[in-house]
Design a protein around this motif. Structure first.
Motif, PDB file in Angstrom:
ATOM      1  N   TRP A  54       0.829  -1.212   0.000  1.00 19.31           N
ATOM      2  CA  TRP A  54       0.000   0.000   0.000  1.00 19.31           C
ATOM      3  C   TRP A  54       0.859   1.256   0.000  1.00 19.31           C
ATOM      4  O   TRP A  54       0.453   2.290  -0.550  1.00 19.31           O
ATOM      5  N   ASP A  55       2.045   1.167   0.578  1.00 16.31           N
ATOM      6  CA  ASP A  55       2.886   2.352   0.643  1.00 16.31           C
ATOM      7  C   ASP A  55       3.418   2.783  -0.717  1.00 16.31           C
ATOM      8  O   ASP A  55       3.967   3.871  -0.861  1.00 16.31           O
ATOM      9  N   SER A  56       3.251   1.927  -1.737  1.00 19.78           N
ATOM     10  CA  SER A  56       3.685   2.326  -3.071  1.00 19.78           C
ATOM     11  C   SER A  56       2.664   3.231  -3.757  1.00 19.78           C
ATOM     12  O   SER A  56       2.913   3.746  -4.846  1.00 19.78           O
ATOM     13  N   LEU A  57       1.509   3.411  -3.123  1.00 17.22           N
ATOM     14  CA  LEU A  57       0.503   4.339  -3.641  1.00 17.22           C
ATOM     15  C   LEU A  57       0.857   5.753  -3.195  1.00 17.22           C
ATOM     16  O   LEU A  57       1.014   6.013  -1.998  1.00 17.22           O
ATOM     17  N   ASP A  58       1.001   6.641  -4.129  1.00 15.35           N
ATOM     18  CA  ASP A  58       1.400   8.008  -3.776  1.00 15.35           C
ATOM     19  C   ASP A  58       0.312   9.026  -4.092  1.00 15.35           C
ATOM     20  O   ASP A  58       0.571  10.200  -4.251  1.00 15.35           O
ATOM     21  N   ASP A  59      -0.932   8.549  -4.206  1.00 15.26           N
ATOM     22  CA  ASP A  59      -2.025   9.482  -4.466  1.00 15.26           C
ATOM     23  C   ASP A  59      -3.179   9.214  -3.498  1.00 15.26           C
ATOM     24  O   ASP A  59      -3.091   8.379  -2.611  1.00 15.26           O
ATOM     25  N   GLY A  60      -4.263   9.895  -3.687  1.00 16.93           N
ATOM     26  CA  GLY A  60      -5.388   9.809  -2.771  1.00 16.93           C
ATOM     27  C   GLY A  60      -6.184   8.533  -2.879  1.00 16.93           C
ATOM     28  O   GLY A  60      -7.134   8.337  -2.115  1.00 16.93           O
ATOM     29  N   SER A  61      -5.835   7.645  -3.821  1.00 16.60           N
ATOM     30  CA  SER A  61      -6.620   6.425  -3.996  1.00 16.60           C
ATOM     31  C   SER A  61      -6.213   5.317  -3.031  1.00 16.60           C
ATOM     32  O   SER A  61      -6.853   4.271  -2.992  1.00 16.60           O
ATOM     33  N   ALA A  62      -5.158   5.522  -2.257  1.00 20.40           N
ATOM     34  CA  ALA A  62      -4.683   4.470  -1.351  1.00 20.40           C
ATOM     35  C   ALA A  62      -5.765   4.054  -0.362  1.00 20.40           C
ATOM     36  O   ALA A  62      -6.048   2.872  -0.195  1.00 20.40           O
ATOM     37  N   MET A  63      -6.371   5.016   0.296  1.00 15.26           N
ATOM     38  CA  MET A  63      -7.389   4.701   1.292  1.00 15.26           C
ATOM     39  C   MET A  63      -8.611   4.063   0.642  1.00 15.26           C
ATOM     40  O   MET A  63      -9.187   3.112   1.173  1.00 15.26           O
ATOM     41  N   ARG A  64      -8.997   4.567  -0.536  1.00 18.41           N
ATOM     42  CA  ARG A  64     -10.164   3.994  -1.225  1.00 18.41           C
ATOM     43  C   ARG A  64      -9.908   2.531  -1.593  1.00 18.41           C
ATOM     44  O   ARG A  64     -10.763   1.667  -1.384  1.00 18.41           O
ATOM     45  N   ARG A  65      -8.730   2.238  -2.119  1.00 19.82           N
ATOM     46  CA  ARG A  65      -8.408   0.862  -2.492  1.00 19.82           C
ATOM     47  C   ARG A  65      -8.356  -0.037  -1.260  1.00 19.82           C
ATOM     48  O   ARG A  65      -8.813  -1.185  -1.290  1.00 19.82           O
ATOM     49  N   TYR A  66      -7.806   0.478  -0.173  1.00 21.06           N
ATOM     50  CA  TYR A  66      -7.710  -0.320   1.031  1.00 21.06           C
ATOM     51  C   TYR A  66      -9.096  -0.617   1.606  1.00 21.06           C
ATOM     52  O   TYR A  66      -9.365  -1.728   2.073  1.00 21.06           O
ATOM     53  N   LYS A  67      -9.977   0.364   1.578  1.00 24.30           N
ATOM     54  CA  LYS A  67     -11.337   0.159   2.093  1.00 24.30           C
ATOM     55  C   LYS A  67     -12.097  -0.872   1.272  1.00 24.30           C
ATOM     56  O   LYS A  67     -12.971  -1.571   1.798  1.00 24.30           O
ATOM     57  N   ASN A  68     -11.796  -0.975  -0.015  1.00 27.96           N
ATOM     58  CA  ASN A  68     -12.481  -1.932  -0.881  1.00 27.96           C
ATOM     59  C   ASN A  68     -11.818  -3.308  -0.898  1.00 27.96           C
ATOM     60  O   ASN A  68     -12.251  -4.207  -1.631  1.00 27.96           O
ATOM     61  N   TYR A  69     -10.785  -3.472  -0.093  1.00 29.16           N
ATOM     62  CA  TYR A  69     -10.019  -4.721  -0.056  1.00 29.16           C
ATOM     63  C   TYR A  69     -10.702  -5.731   0.867  1.00 29.16           C
ATOM     64  O   TYR A  69     -10.979  -5.439   2.027  1.00 29.16           O
ATOM     65  N   ILE A  70     -11.018  -6.919   0.330  1.00 29.58           N
ATOM     66  CA  ILE A  70     -11.665  -7.987   1.103  1.00 29.58           C
ATOM     67  C   ILE A  70     -10.707  -9.171   1.136  1.00 29.58           C
ATOM     68  O   ILE A  70     -10.603  -9.918   0.154  1.00 29.58           O
ATOM     69  N   PRO A  71      -9.963  -9.374   2.227  1.00 26.20           N
ATOM     70  CA  PRO A  71      -8.880 -10.374   2.255  1.00 26.20           C
ATOM     71  C   PRO A  71      -9.290 -11.776   1.821  1.00 26.20           C
ATOM     72  O   PRO A  71      -8.554 -12.438   1.093  1.00 26.20           O
ATOM     73  N   ILE A  72     -10.462 -12.261   2.258  1.00 26.89           N
ATOM     74  CA  ILE A  72     -10.816 -13.650   1.949  1.00 26.89           C
ATOM     75  C   ILE A  72     -11.080 -13.880   0.470  1.00 26.89           C
ATOM     76  O   ILE A  72     -11.130 -15.031   0.024  1.00 26.89           O
TER      77      ILE A  72
END
Length: 433
Positions: A54-72
């Protein structure tokens, strides 16, 4: 004349000695295995859950992508090796997969104690190319191939969430060529027409690249692609793509390319698995073979088949039934398969939690009577669902195990190791070498 009672006593003593010897041998072998580990393959990386850089994201989409992440819903399926990287695919079977094409550095923990056991995946070629719903980006990758010129052939299914009640079918399937030496620069993109890969039900699953051409730049090479989609009992197909003419066509055979009801259900890792998918695994004869063959098998079948390359190239949009060769039934259904530079065909054996191999020379000399594969290794814990395979240039076969039977029924337990990247020393290279 010998004493019959003495002879009988001698036989009993001999039998007891043999049994004791066998038991002690088994005990010694078990002790050796426990002490040394399985000498045939090694687990390079393992994950309970797939995570990303996630730290390779350098724009505002990092949080959005993380929130949409479903591990299973994130499971590794395919692997290919190029130099010091392992490229891994994470199919978008369901929602919550932030990146479908990724890489991790190759690191040997036995030689370097600082190697991470469960490294995060880095999107390739970039986060921007992973945007869901953007049809110009990469949508769903299950398989890639890397040719000897350092070009990655990315098979983008286009459709997303195909294991969900409402799959997203807005994007067409496409083939993308990326320049690995150029950092993943897009060289070429080809969209498959609906008559070849129907947008509503195609499932372009796996591919091989035919490097038997005359052009040094590989401009006359072909890709052969399995389409596992469609109604299981009506069959899938093999899609042929010509890089030279930039066109594609579909080859079908109802008998060999369809799932069969008795083989569409199985127990893998002690759990029920639904295998009702058509032609799936695919492999190709080594470069330079006379009369090269493309081998394949439906997921929902134990049958092993092949088609000559000449038939695939010349049977545009029609049945290839007259040219199909049937070799017999494997010991189990299999998913991924791959052939090496010596003609050894490797494939997982799902219900046996193992890996099998058979040589193409043995196959072609059987006259329709399958010689049967050799079992390389079995492991009921670590080899649940052998999936994608790929060779490096140092003589090793890498392969994924991912317990897909658990993902099918929402039974993924993130407290257990679910995904493994394994390595097996063969002393050979890819079929393209």
């Amino acid at each position: 004349m010998a004493d019959p009672f003495a002879l009988q006593s001698f036989k009993k003593l001999l039998f007891l000695t043999m049994v004791t010897t066998i038991l002690w041998s088994c005990k010694l072998l078990t002790a050796f295995a426990e002490e040394e580990g399985d000498p045939k393959f090694e687990v390079m990386y393992e994950w309970k859950a797939i995570n990303y850089s996630w730290d390779s994201l350098d724009d505002g989409s990092a949080m959005r992508r993380y929130k949409n992440y479903i591990p299973i819903n994130n499971a590794i399926s395919g692997v290919k090796i190029w130099k010091d990287r392992a490229y891994l695919t994470v199919p978008r079977w369901r929602r919550g997969v932030p990146s479908t094409l990724n890489w991790v550095p190759i690191c040997d923990a036995q030689q370097d104690p600082s190697c991470p056991r469960s490294p995060p995946l880095t999107p390739f070629p970039s986060w921007e190319m992973q945007e869901p719903g953007n049809c110009s980006a990469i949508q769903y990758v299950q398989a890639v191939e890397i040719d000897p010129l350092g070009r990655m052939w990315v098979l983008d299914v286009g459709r997303r969430n195909i294991l969900s009640p409402l799959p997203d079918n807005r994007c067409k399937a496409k083939l993308i060529l990326l320049d690995l030496e150029g950092g993943g620069r897009v060289i070429h993109t080809y969209e498959f027409p609906d008559r070849v890969a129907p947008r509503l039900d195609s499932f372009l699953n796996d591919l091989v690249v035919d490097v038997n051409g005359n052009s040094p730049d590989g401009s006359d090479w072909f890709a052969y692609i399995t389409d596992s989609g469609g109604v299981p009992t009506l069959g899938g197909g093999i899609v042929v793509y010509s890089l030279g003419t930039d066109e594609s066509w579909r080859v079908t055979d109802l008998t060999s390319m369809r799932a069969r009801i008795p083989s569409s259900f199985a127990r893998v890792g002690g759990s029920l698995a639904i295998l009702a998918f058509n032609v799936d695994g695919i492999a190709m004869s080594p470069k330079g073979r006379r009369d090269p063959q493309v081998y394949y098998s439906p997921l929902g079948s134990r049958g092993l088949y092949s088609l000559p390359v000449t038939a695939l190239r010349n049977s545009k949009d029609r049945s290839a039934a007259p040219f199909v060769r049937y070799y017999g039934r494997k010991k189990s259904q299999s998913d991924g398969m791959m052939m090496d530079s010596e003609g050894n065909l490797y494939f997982g054996l799902l219900t046996l939690e193992g890996m099998g191999v058979v040589n193409d020379t043995a196959l072609e000399s059987t006259n329709g009577e399958y010689v049967g594969e050799d079992m390389l290794f079995m492991d009921p814990e670590r080899l649940q669902w052998v999936d994608g395979l790929g060779f490096d240039n140092d003589g090793s076969l890498w392969f994924i195990t991912n317990r897909l039977q658990n993902l099918e029924f929402f039974n993924v337990d993130l407290k257990e190791v679910n995904y493994r990247l394994n390595r097996f020393r063969t002393g050979t290279k890819s079929y393209m070498n």
